[in-house]
Every structure is written in C-alpha cells, then in structure tokens.
Write an enzyme that holds these catalytic residues in place. Structure first.
Site, short mmCIF file in Angstrom:
data_model
loop_
_atom_site.label_atom_id
_atom_site.label_comp_id
_atom_site.label_asym_id
_atom_site.label_seq_id
_atom_site.Cartn_x
_atom_site.Cartn_y
_atom_site.Cartn_z
N GLY A 69 11.82 -36.16 -31.11
CA GLY A 69 13.27 -36.03 -31.22
C GLY A 69 14.05 -37.22 -30.70
CB THR A 108 16.03 -33.25 -34.53
OG1 THR A 108 16.54 -31.94 -34.22
CG2 THR A 108 16.87 -34.30 -33.82
CG ASP A 116 6.14 -29.88 -15.79
OD1 ASP A 116 7.37 -29.92 -16.02
OD2 ASP A 116 5.51 -28.80 -15.74
CB VAL A 117 11.06 -33.17 -15.47
CG1 VAL A 117 10.87 -34.46 -16.24
CG2 VAL A 117 11.42 -32.02 -16.40
CE LYS A 158 21.18 -31.09 -22.21
NZ LYS A 158 20.40 -32.33 -21.98
CE1 TYR A 180 20.28 -27.83 -23.81
CE2 TYR A 180 22.49 -27.62 -24.72
CZ TYR A 180 21.31 -28.33 -24.59
OH TYR A 180 21.18 -29.55 -25.22
#
Length: 269
Positions: free
Chosen positions: A37, A207, A80-81, A176, A172
């Site tokens: 992406g 995408t 892995d964040v 953000k 989300y």
C-alpha cells in the site's frame, strides 16, 4: 518566474550548480508498514529520489518481495510496532546495519470499522497502541541520534479521519486525530534541534484494499467522488511524492504541518 516542468526544475538546478532540493541522496529512511500500500509507494518514491529505504513490518516474505521490487536502494527489517519495549533495540539494530537514520515514516496501522457503541475497550486500546504508542516509541527511539546529528525528519501518515467526522471508525479516528497533536507537540520540541516533524493526511487512495471495499459499495464510492473536487481517487504515488517533498530540502522551512493529499476532499462541499 518562468514556468517549469519537473524536468525543467532539475535542469535549472544543474545549470546553476544547485543541488536539486527534491533529491534525497545520502538519506536513510525507515518506513513502517512498508510492505504494501502507501508504505510501499512511499518507499518507491523515496528511493527514486535517491534515499536508501528500510521497509518495516511483521511479514518477512512480503517485505522481501517489496524491497526487491524497489531495487538496490531498498532493504527490509521485521518489527512489530506493538512491541513497544523493543523499539530502542530495533532502531539500534537498523543503525548498526545501515548507518544513521535521517527519516522515520510512521505509517503502520490497523483499521477497525465498527459502530462506536459496539467498540470494546480492548479493541479501542489495540488501535491506539498500534498507531499512537507504536509511533511514539519509534520516534522516541530515533530522536536522540537525530538530535546529535542536528537534523532529521519525522513523518506521520494521518487520515481524513484526522480532519472531519467519519462514522463507524471511532477508534481509528481517535488514533489518527492523536497524530495531529503529536506532530504539533513534537515539532515544537524537536525543530529547534534540526528535526522537522510533519504529517500527510491521505484522502481516498486507489489501493487493493480500497478497490475491494468500494467495488462492493458503489453508493459509497459515488459519495466519495461527489465530494472530491478533482472527481477521482488518488494513486499511492501521490502520497509517495508528497512524502518526498516533506522529507527533502525543498521543505527545509516546513514543520508542524498536516498536508492533505486528497484531491480537495477536505475542502469540498
């Protein structure tokens, strides 16, 4: 001032012996969520501008394929964040293998589409952890070396959900929107030390994921297009080229901004 194409700008730079301000030669960029992406598109664009890029994610096979598709300026690293305590060690590992990191793009994230009243605390916390705490952990880990270098660029990939209300994405949207506050706070703290901090807020981009979602919901696709003045979806490279600009010397006096790349959706009626 004469009109320029992109080629014309590069030609003028060469004629006047100026380094092209949009080049990223000598930079090392770490891009989370870099295997697919927008992350992959940004990797391609930054590498095309001369940067070395390290694509970061959880799936080694996807990252390896992505880095090979970019070419010799790209490599990859598995991380892995969500593993917040591993961020310092990961950054040290990357710098040991590749040299000083000069660009960090916080792009990794997860999506949750669910009515607010059905979103559990655990689900909400997971979205916040991945986006907000994960980005903070990596930014915190990379900032000291950038301070010593006296330069660097942190870039956060925000969203239209950072700018206006969208139903069924409360977690989300919160994550953000937090990016906006983080960018402004970090910019005030770090810019005096040569580290610029900015964000891109992508609009609706074509995408694989968005194509599948909108193909099954033509009414939603039409709603999106009807409120987008340019009347079309963006391409991943549109975000990639904006990332090149914000990380390049061309944006040397730009910090603390949230740049919509949305065909006008955020100002359309």
């Amino acid at each position: 001032m004469s009109k320029h194409t992109n080629t014309g700008i590069a030609t003028d730079c060469a004629l006047h012996a100026w380094p092209c301000p949009f080049r990223l030669d000598g930079e090392l960029a770490v891009i989370t969520g870099g295997g697919t992406g927008l992350g992959l598109a940004m990797g391609r664009c930054l590498a095309a501008a001369g940067a070395r890029v390290v694509l970061v994610g959880r799936r080694a096979a996807a990252l390896e394929a992505a880095s090979q598709s970019i070419g010799p300026l790209a490599s990859f690293a598995v991380h892995d964040v969500d593993q917040l305590e591993q961020a310092p060690r990961f950054i040290e590992q990357v710098q040991r293998q590749h040299g000083p990191i000069t660009i960090l793009i916080n792009n990794a994230g997860i999506h949750l589409k669910k009515p607010a009243v059905d979103t559990t605390e655990q689900e909400f916390l997971q979205v916040l952890t991945t986006h907000v705490l994960g980005a903070h952990a990596l930014s915190r880990a990379v900032a000291p070396a950038m301070m010593q270098q006296g330069r660097g660029s942190l870039l956060f990939i925000a969203s239209m959900a950072s700018l206006f209300g969208i139903p069924n994405v409360v977690a989300y949207s919160a994550a953000k929107s937090a990016y906006v506050g983080m960018v402004r706070a970090l910019a005030t703290e770090l810019s005096p030390q040569g580290i610029r901090v900015n964000a891109i807020a992508p609009g609706w981009i074509e995408t694989d994921m968005s194509h599948k979602a909108l193909a099954q919901d033509p009414a939603r696709r039409q709603k999106i297009l009807s409120r987008t003045p340019m009347g079309r979806l963006g391409q991943p490279e549109d975000v990639g080229m904006a990332a090149v600009y914000l990380c390049s010397p061309a944006a040397r006096f730009v910090t603390g901004v949230i740049l919509p790349v949305d065909g006008g959706a955020s100002i359309g009626f």
